[in-house]
Design a protein around this motif. Sequence first.
Motif, short mmCIF file in Angstrom:
data_model
loop_
_atom_site.label_atom_id
_atom_site.label_comp_id
_atom_site.label_asym_id
_atom_site.label_seq_id
_atom_site.Cartn_x
_atom_site.Cartn_y
_atom_site.Cartn_z
N ALA A 188 1.10 -1.30 0.36
CA ALA A 188 -0.05 -0.66 0.07
C ALA A 188 0.99 1.47 -0.05
N LYS A 189 1.84 0.96 0.60
CA LYS A 189 2.37 2.35 0.75
C LYS A 189 3.66 2.55 -0.61
N TYR A 190 3.74 1.94 -1.44
CA TYR A 190 4.08 2.31 -3.40
C TYR A 190 2.52 2.32 -3.71
N GLY A 191 1.27 2.08 -3.67
CA GLY A 191 0.27 2.24 -3.81
C GLY A 191 0.15 1.11 -5.28
N VAL A 192 0.54 0.01 -4.23
CA VAL A 192 -0.10 -1.06 -5.18
C VAL A 192 -0.94 -1.96 -4.80
N THR A 193 -1.32 -3.14 -5.83
CA THR A 193 -2.93 -3.94 -4.72
C THR A 193 -2.24 -4.86 -4.95
N LEU A 194 -2.87 -6.23 -4.09
CA LEU A 194 -1.97 -7.70 -4.93
C LEU A 194 -3.33 -8.63 -4.85
N VAL A 195 -3.44 -8.06 -6.11
CA VAL A 195 -5.16 -8.93 -6.71
C VAL A 195 -5.17 -9.89 -7.20
N ALA A 196 -3.78 -11.03 -6.88
CA ALA A 196 -3.13 -12.46 -6.45
C ALA A 196 -2.56 -12.37 -5.79
N ASN A 197 -2.59 -14.17 -4.58
CA ASN A 197 -1.78 -14.04 -4.12
C ASN A 197 -1.44 -15.83 -3.95
N GLU A 198 -1.05 -16.14 -4.32
CA GLU A 198 -0.94 -17.22 -4.79
C GLU A 198 0.16 -18.56 -3.61
N THR A 199 0.80 -19.40 -3.66
CA THR A 199 2.10 -19.82 -3.15
C THR A 199 2.42 -21.38 -3.69
N TYR A 200 3.52 -21.56 -3.20
CA TYR A 200 4.22 -22.92 -4.44
C TYR A 200 5.34 -23.45 -3.20
N GLY A 201 4.90 -24.70 -3.26
CA GLY A 201 6.71 -25.68 -2.27
C GLY A 201 7.87 -25.81 -2.71
N PRO A 202 8.91 -25.69 -1.78
CA PRO A 202 10.21 -25.40 -1.71
C PRO A 202 10.32 -26.47 -2.77
#
Length: 383
Positions: A188-202
């Motif tokens: 938010a400090k940089y005016g960015v919105t995370l419109v997707a948020n995914e993860t993966y395993g190492p």
Amino acid sequence: MNKRTTLKTLFVGTVLALGSFAAVANEPIKIGSILSVTGPAAFLGDPELKTLQLYVEDINKKGGVLGRQIQLVHYDDGSDANKANGFAKRLIDDDKVDLIVGGTTTGSTMSSVPLVERAGVPFISLAGAVVIVEPVKKWVFKTPHTDRMAAEKVFEDMKKRGISKVALLSETSGFGQSGKKETEAVAAKYGVTLVANETYGPKDTDMSPQLTKIKNTAGVQAVFVFGLGQGPAIVTKNYRQLGIALPLYQSHGVASDEFLKLAGPAAEGVRLPSPAQLIPEKLPAGDPQKPVVTAYDKAYKERYKQDVSTFGGYAYDGLMIAVDAIKRAGSTDKAKVRDAIEATKGFVGTSGTFNMSPTDHMGLDLSAFRMLEVKGGDWTISK
């Protein structure tokens, strides 16, 4: 007690004291290290160990530190944080090391932190997450830039390019989890919105499902990957295979020529924050880091016939900060060495210029990062 007995007692005491001093003076300075030389984080840990061995040998050839040789006592945790904890205990209790440089990963580092804090052993970590030094822990320091700084540097670049809607893909390792948390915190400090948020395993070998979800999310302008080891290279290949044409950013967790080899042509156009170590020949002549990174680059390549990485650079910085602190402390007294590390100022390393303090046990700011882009299969300074 007569005068003769008193003199004899004093003489014997003096001899014993001098003998004890001489024994300490002849004993090696023991530097312990826990590194991920094998396992998923091996391409970080392997150059770290090689760097420590190279420079310990070099320092010893030049007479050591305070007239004493350095003995490197190292263990390979196999990228397993639980093993790191056992090795930290061994370094402290059995090997009786004077200080520790390492671990490689955030997980390995954090599993060792309670032990070094309790034992009062100076510990310079080579891992990335901000949790290592925030909140400040009395005996713990680190040389790599934090994950928060990486996120800020990436968002700074995105802001310049008019990017505000971003998809985040992060690894479920300690480094990736912390990176995810810090990225979410500063967006938010940089005016960015995370419109997707995914993860993966190492240890995942295909991230296409997560990337397909991102590809099908409306409004995404760029993708930011937060991970280390082989995972980000697999993501990069999958990204190209799926024909995603959006800008692709990585974290400093892949700032190594090994990433270019693993990702191949798919890496073209990837942008990431990196220490100066990846681009010694591209730095301007007046850059204070140029002599340091150039010398390290030359020494490492001559010895191992391999390309350098920023991870080896983190180990160089950790060792040299430790040696500098021991010299300034004038001894290996753990409390004095700890205080000297904390008082490190203007120390030019491969990662930047370190200015530590009681409230900052890393001592680097955002200017220590360079924004790089892969062009023609090589690193270039991003314009």
